[in-house]
Design a protein around this motif. Sequence first.
Motif, short mmCIF file in Angstrom:
data_model
loop_
_atom_site.label_atom_id
_atom_site.label_comp_id
_atom_site.label_asym_id
_atom_site.label_seq_id
_atom_site.Cartn_x
_atom_site.Cartn_y
_atom_site.Cartn_z
N ASP A 169 -9.55 -10.92 -26.82
CA ASP A 169 -9.43 -10.18 -25.26
C ASP A 169 -10.59 -9.39 -24.07
N LEU A 170 -10.88 -8.86 -25.12
CA LEU A 170 -12.29 -8.09 -24.82
C LEU A 170 -12.83 -8.79 -23.59
N GLY A 171 -13.52 -9.32 -24.21
CA GLY A 171 -14.49 -10.08 -23.21
C GLY A 171 -13.92 -10.28 -22.04
N PRO A 172 -12.97 -11.18 -21.93
CA PRO A 172 -12.44 -11.15 -20.58
C PRO A 172 -11.87 -10.03 -20.01
N TRP A 173 -11.48 -9.81 -20.52
CA TRP A 173 -10.76 -8.02 -19.90
C TRP A 173 -12.18 -7.41 -19.13
N LEU A 174 -13.39 -7.96 -19.79
CA LEU A 174 -14.81 -6.72 -19.58
C LEU A 174 -15.30 -7.59 -17.77
N ARG A 175 -15.19 -9.08 -17.59
CA ARG A 175 -15.48 -9.27 -17.27
C ARG A 175 -15.00 -8.96 -15.64
N GLY A 176 -13.52 -8.72 -16.24
CA GLY A 176 -12.61 -7.97 -15.14
C GLY A 176 -12.85 -6.75 -14.32
N TYR A 177 -13.73 -5.89 -15.66
CA TYR A 177 -14.05 -4.56 -15.30
C TYR A 177 -15.65 -4.52 -14.68
N LEU A 178 -16.06 -5.52 -14.48
CA LEU A 178 -17.32 -5.65 -14.06
C LEU A 178 -16.68 -5.93 -12.54
N PHE A 179 -16.16 -6.94 -11.93
CA PHE A 179 -15.92 -6.95 -10.59
C PHE A 179 -15.39 -5.89 -10.50
N ARG A 180 -14.23 -4.96 -11.51
CA ARG A 180 -14.18 -4.02 -10.70
C ARG A 180 -15.35 -2.77 -10.64
N LEU A 181 -15.98 -2.88 -11.06
CA LEU A 181 -17.15 -1.87 -10.21
C LEU A 181 -18.31 -2.47 -9.43
N GLN A 182 -18.55 -3.78 -9.30
CA GLN A 182 -18.94 -4.81 -8.33
C GLN A 182 -18.18 -4.09 -7.29
N GLU A 183 -16.83 -4.87 -7.37
CA GLU A 183 -16.49 -4.86 -5.41
C GLU A 183 -15.55 -3.33 -4.78
N GLY A 184 -15.36 -3.22 -6.50
CA GLY A 184 -14.64 -1.69 -6.03
C GLY A 184 -13.07 -2.11 -5.70
N ARG A 185 -12.43 -2.91 -6.69
CA ARG A 185 -11.07 -3.20 -6.79
C ARG A 185 -10.92 -4.34 -7.36
N THR A 186 -9.50 -5.21 -8.36
CA THR A 186 -9.34 -5.71 -8.89
C THR A 186 -9.62 -7.10 -8.61
N ALA A 187 -9.86 -7.86 -9.03
CA ALA A 187 -10.05 -9.44 -8.92
C ALA A 187 -8.41 -9.50 -8.46
N ARG A 188 -8.60 -10.66 -7.55
CA ARG A 188 -7.33 -11.46 -7.39
C ARG A 188 -7.26 -13.00 -8.15
N GLN A 189 -6.08 -13.26 -8.13
CA GLN A 189 -5.90 -14.63 -8.79
C GLN A 189 -6.43 -15.74 -8.44
N GLY A 190 -7.82 -16.07 -9.24
CA GLY A 190 -8.15 -17.29 -8.70
C GLY A 190 -9.58 -16.94 -8.34
N GLU A 191 -9.98 -15.89 -8.17
CA GLU A 191 -11.28 -15.71 -7.40
C GLU A 191 -12.00 -15.10 -8.85
N THR A 192 -13.59 -16.05 -9.14
CA THR A 192 -14.46 -16.26 -10.08
C THR A 192 -14.91 -14.80 -10.11
#
Length: 196
Positions: A169-192
């Motif tokens: 699960d680390l790969g998918p988790w890191l993709r979410g972390y990248l979103f957090r770093l780039q957008e300043g928030r946690t991704a919402r359901q359905g966001e790429t």
Amino acid sequence: MSYWDPMPDARELEGGPLPDPEGGTWTPAPSPCGLWSPSPDRWENRDWRNVPGPFYGAGTDNCWMGREIAPANVLYEDEWGAEFVYRQPRNRSETLAVLGAAAQDPYGGYACDGDDHWTPEQVREWWRDRGRVREWAVALDRLWSASRRADERDAAGGARAYLAHIDGDLGPWLRGYLFRLQEGRTARQGETLPDL
């Protein structure tokens, strides 16, 4: 597994009571181990085995107590037994456990300012170089799984958990972390989510 931001809970919980190695709790002075006011060199000295995220260890010296409190998140390096974060907290109870492990470190070697330092490029570089971490964890498991010491056998189990995390699960988790770093928030359901 999607990214879950532990920092709101960490700020709420850091004043205690925090878990201790004997299974009890205690209330530390505010800001256990300097988590909220890390020294500038702590980030520069972080252990290379820390998984990207807000929490990390840099020059800790807990005398092997971290896994007694946070076995799902903390592991020991094999040279000196210093602690590092192999899995970022996934929920409130793991956040509390990591805070408890950090509070036990007399050198204040834990920090939670990783979000201020990790860049998307650094996260991707860590992911590309994960083979180095895998090789280390495989060697640690081989070395410590046959040990006569129960704490070393437990740490070998932590190495296996780290390998499963990297391969699972680390790969998918890191993709979410990248979103957090780039957008300043946690991704919402359905966001790429960004690619690693």
